[in-house]
Design an enzyme around this catalytic site. Structure first.
Site, PDB file in Angstrom:
ATOM      1  N   GLU A  12      -9.322   4.203  -1.991  1.00  0.00           N
ATOM      2  CA  GLU A  12      -8.115   3.984  -2.788  1.00  0.00           C
ATOM      3  C   GLU A  12      -8.487   3.290  -4.092  1.00  0.00           C
ATOM      4  OE1 GLU A  12      -4.726   2.257  -0.841  1.00  0.00           O
ATOM      5  OE2 GLU A  12      -5.249   3.076   1.133  1.00  0.00           O
ATOM      6  N   GLU A  30     -10.513   3.854   3.839  1.00  0.00           N
ATOM      7  CA  GLU A  30      -9.641   4.667   2.993  1.00  0.00           C
ATOM      8  C   GLU A  30     -10.046   4.436   1.549  1.00  0.00           C
ATOM      9  OE1 GLU A  30      -5.512   3.835   4.045  1.00  0.00           O
ATOM     10  OE2 GLU A  30      -5.588   5.406   5.590  1.00  0.00           O
ATOM     11  N   ASP A  35      -9.102   0.394   2.017  1.00  0.00           N
ATOM     12  CA  ASP A  35      -8.088  -0.032   2.983  1.00  0.00           C
ATOM     13  C   ASP A  35      -8.593   0.310   4.391  1.00  0.00           C
ATOM     14  OD1 ASP A  35      -5.704  -0.759   4.210  1.00  0.00           O
ATOM     15  OD2 ASP A  35      -4.752   1.171   3.825  1.00  0.00           O
ATOM     16  N   LYS A  41      -4.036  -2.058   9.953  1.00  0.00           N
ATOM     17  CA  LYS A  41      -4.477  -2.199   8.560  1.00  0.00           C
ATOM     18  C   LYS A  41      -4.405  -3.635   8.045  1.00  0.00           C
ATOM     19  CE  LYS A  41      -3.125   2.522   7.525  1.00  0.00           C
ATOM     20  NZ  LYS A  41      -4.093   3.017   6.542  1.00  0.00           N
ATOM     21  N   THR A  43      -8.823  -5.734   3.669  1.00  0.00           N
ATOM     22  CA  THR A  43      -8.741  -4.786   2.559  1.00  0.00           C
ATOM     23  C   THR A  43      -9.747  -5.275   1.529  1.00  0.00           C
ATOM     24  OG1 THR A  43      -6.363  -4.531   2.962  1.00  0.00           O
ATOM     25  CG2 THR A  43      -7.198  -3.747   0.839  1.00  0.00           C
ATOM     26  N   ASP A  87       0.843  -1.194   0.000  1.00  0.00           N
ATOM     27  CA  ASP A  87       0.000   0.000   0.000  1.00  0.00           C
ATOM     28  C   ASP A  87       0.880   1.246   0.000  1.00  0.00           C
ATOM     29  OD1 ASP A  87      -2.470   1.258  -0.078  1.00  0.00           O
ATOM     30  OD2 ASP A  87      -2.555   1.494   2.100  1.00  0.00           O
ATOM     31  N   HIS A 120      -3.807  14.015   1.010  1.00  0.00           N
ATOM     32  CA  HIS A 120      -4.007  13.112   2.149  1.00  0.00           C
ATOM     33  C   HIS A 120      -2.818  13.183   3.109  1.00  0.00           C
ATOM     34  CE1 HIS A 120      -5.085   9.638   4.542  1.00  0.00           C
ATOM     35  NE2 HIS A 120      -3.955   9.040   4.227  1.00  0.00           N
ATOM     36  N   GLU A 136     -10.002  12.471   7.888  1.00  0.00           N
ATOM     37  CA  GLU A 136      -9.896  13.810   7.304  1.00  0.00           C
ATOM     38  C   GLU A 136     -11.257  14.508   7.231  1.00  0.00           C
ATOM     39  OE1 GLU A 136      -7.749  11.556   4.124  1.00  0.00           O
ATOM     40  OE2 GLU A 136      -7.032  13.577   3.657  1.00  0.00           O
ATOM     41  N   ARG A 140      -7.744   3.691  13.416  1.00  0.00           N
ATOM     42  CA  ARG A 140      -6.876   4.851  13.675  1.00  0.00           C
ATOM     43  C   ARG A 140      -6.294   4.857  15.087  1.00  0.00           C
ATOM     44  NH1 ARG A 140      -5.788   5.963   8.610  1.00  0.00           N
ATOM     45  NH2 ARG A 140      -7.637   6.491   7.395  1.00  0.00           N
ATOM     46  N   GLN A 167      -3.532   2.354  15.152  1.00  0.00           N
ATOM     47  CA  GLN A 167      -2.458   2.910  14.316  1.00  0.00           C
ATOM     48  C   GLN A 167      -1.641   3.959  15.071  1.00  0.00           C
ATOM     49  OE1 GLN A 167      -3.987   4.544  10.640  1.00  0.00           O
ATOM     50  NE2 GLN A 167      -1.980   5.090   9.832  1.00  0.00           N
TER      51      GLN A 167
HETATM   52 MN    MN Z   1      -4.009   2.901   2.843  1.00  0.00          MN
END
Ligand code: MN
Length: 408
Positions: free
Chosen positions: A192, A190, A224, A244, A248, A118, A125, A355, A228, A231
């Protein structure tokens, strides 16, 4: 170009698209390769058995696209050209049982994914997340404008669109509170895109950025999923790990680079100029309109919470592949690369809840009257994407997943 069956101009699956996927039916439960045209799946194993391609390929009976992907770009282009002929109105030799309504098929994971990487290729971002955690002055790390940052992910937990996502548990260290073991309270998506390597490279022989496009078979939508809070505690100094690796999700139809070629556009200006091994400017993006929908268990219909576009990405897929292999790392057919969260320049085009809600400071208002800082149990996240042509679309369908409560 007119197909032998009617396709709505707003269908993702025009005759200009012809994506590949793996499907089965009740009548024939063996997973095999199909393409999609409007609301129908065309059985390529059946076409191959009828010898409609002019030569027999043998790999359309497979339960993954890997052998097809490995066959190389000349074969991909030959098959696409032949399919275009076969599926056009003036030239329909297809038997009825090779044309199956999409409501009658079961889709499967299209690719046996060997390795998954990834990236982190959206400047918007990276700047948003950096601003949140380090302040505006230090938003981008010193390396960010010089190389496509990435990490090696888990191929084992790449799942097909529609699979439920069980909320992960792990270590969380809230600010000013003791360390705890808990189910994640900051589960996120996420937005993507993923791209699949078709032909790989030998160990110690890097893929040249100028030829990198020849190695890429096609693209899918990719979510993804990210925890948080897990993380934030674990990520230093080696980057994301458990936050993560639990799931996915990818969309079922792989849209080929040949179908996407008319929608390639110059990428954002790269300043400072990257080192020569990352290619001469401008890098090439793809104009893919993207959106994220959220539907809580209390809502009757999904709500669009973000609109973005693949073209915003700073680093190109070709640069990612050249960078990934510059050490001699070998890619193999079926390897998957994620672009990283695709955020646009405006606050309604961000590709994650982190975000969109600015780390929970500005909760999203849902049509049900609920608020969201992060995902709750029962929430369904659906991402869509398409390229708009003149009177037709080349689209990806959707990637969707619903959050289930953590295990007790
Ligand atoms: Mn990602």
């Amino acid at each position: 170009m007119k197909p032998f069956i009617d396709v709505h101009p707003e269908s993702d699956f025009s005759i200009q698209n012809l994506p590949y996927g793996i499907f089965s039916t009740n009548a024939n439960p063996s997973p095999r390769v199909g393409t999609r045209l409007g609301d129908f799946v065309i059985d390529l194993a059946a076409l191959d058995a009828e010898n409609l391609f002019g030569r027999q390929y043998g790999f359309f009976d497979d339960s993954s696209l890997n052998r097809f992907m490995e066959s190389g770009r000349a074969v991909w282009q030959e098959i696409r050209q032949r399919l275009t002929d076969i599926l056009s109105s003036s030239n329909s030799q297809i038997k009825d049982d090779a044309v199956i309504p999409v409501s009658e098929v079961q889709m499967h994971l299209p690719v046996n994914v060997g390795d998954y990487t990834d990236f982190y290729a959206s400047r918007e971002h990276a700047a948003n997340v950096g601003t949140m955690f380090r302040g505006k002055e230090n938003a981008l790390m010193p390396n960010w404008l010089h190389l496509p940052v990435g990490y090696h992910g888990r191929a084992s937990s790449v799942v097909l669109s529609g699979a439920d996502i069980v909320r992960p548990r792990g270590q969380v260290k809230p600010k000013d509170a003791p360390l705890e073991f808990t189910s994640s309270r900051q589960l996120d998506f996420e937005l993507e895109m993923g791209f699949f390597v078709g032909t790989g490279n030998s160990l110690s022989e890097p893929i040249n950025v100028e030829n990198a496009h020849e190695h890429i078979f096609g693209m899918v939508l990719l979510n993804d999923w990210s925890a948080r809070d897990i993380q934030a505690w674990e990520y230093q100094p080696l980057g994301p790990f458990l936050a993560k690796n639990f799931a996915t999700s990818i969309s079922p139809w792989v849209v080929t680079m040949d179908a996407l070629e008319p929608f390639r556009v110059p990428g954002p200006k790269q300043d400072p100029a990257p080192l020569p091994y990352l290619g001469a400017a401008p890098a090439r993006g793809v104009d893919i309109t993207l959106e994220v929908n959220l539907q809580s268990s209390g809502m009757d219909a999904p709500q669009v919470i973000s609109r973005s576009n693949m073209k915003y990405l700073y680093w190109s897929m070709e640069q990612m592949l050249a960078h990934h292999t510059i050490t001699g790392c070998n890619m193999r057919a079926g390897d998957l690369c994620g672009t990283g969260t695709i955020s646009g320049p405006t606050d309604d085009s961000y590709g994650s809840l982190l975000e969109l809600t600015w780390r929970g400071e500005k909760p999203l208002k849902l049509t049900s009257g609920e608020e969201r800082k992060f995902l709750q149990d029962g929430d369904m996240v659906t991402m869509k994407g398409y390229c708009q042509g003149d009177g037709y679309r080349v689209g990806f369908g959707e990637v969707t997943g619903r959050i289930l409560p953590a295990l007790k």
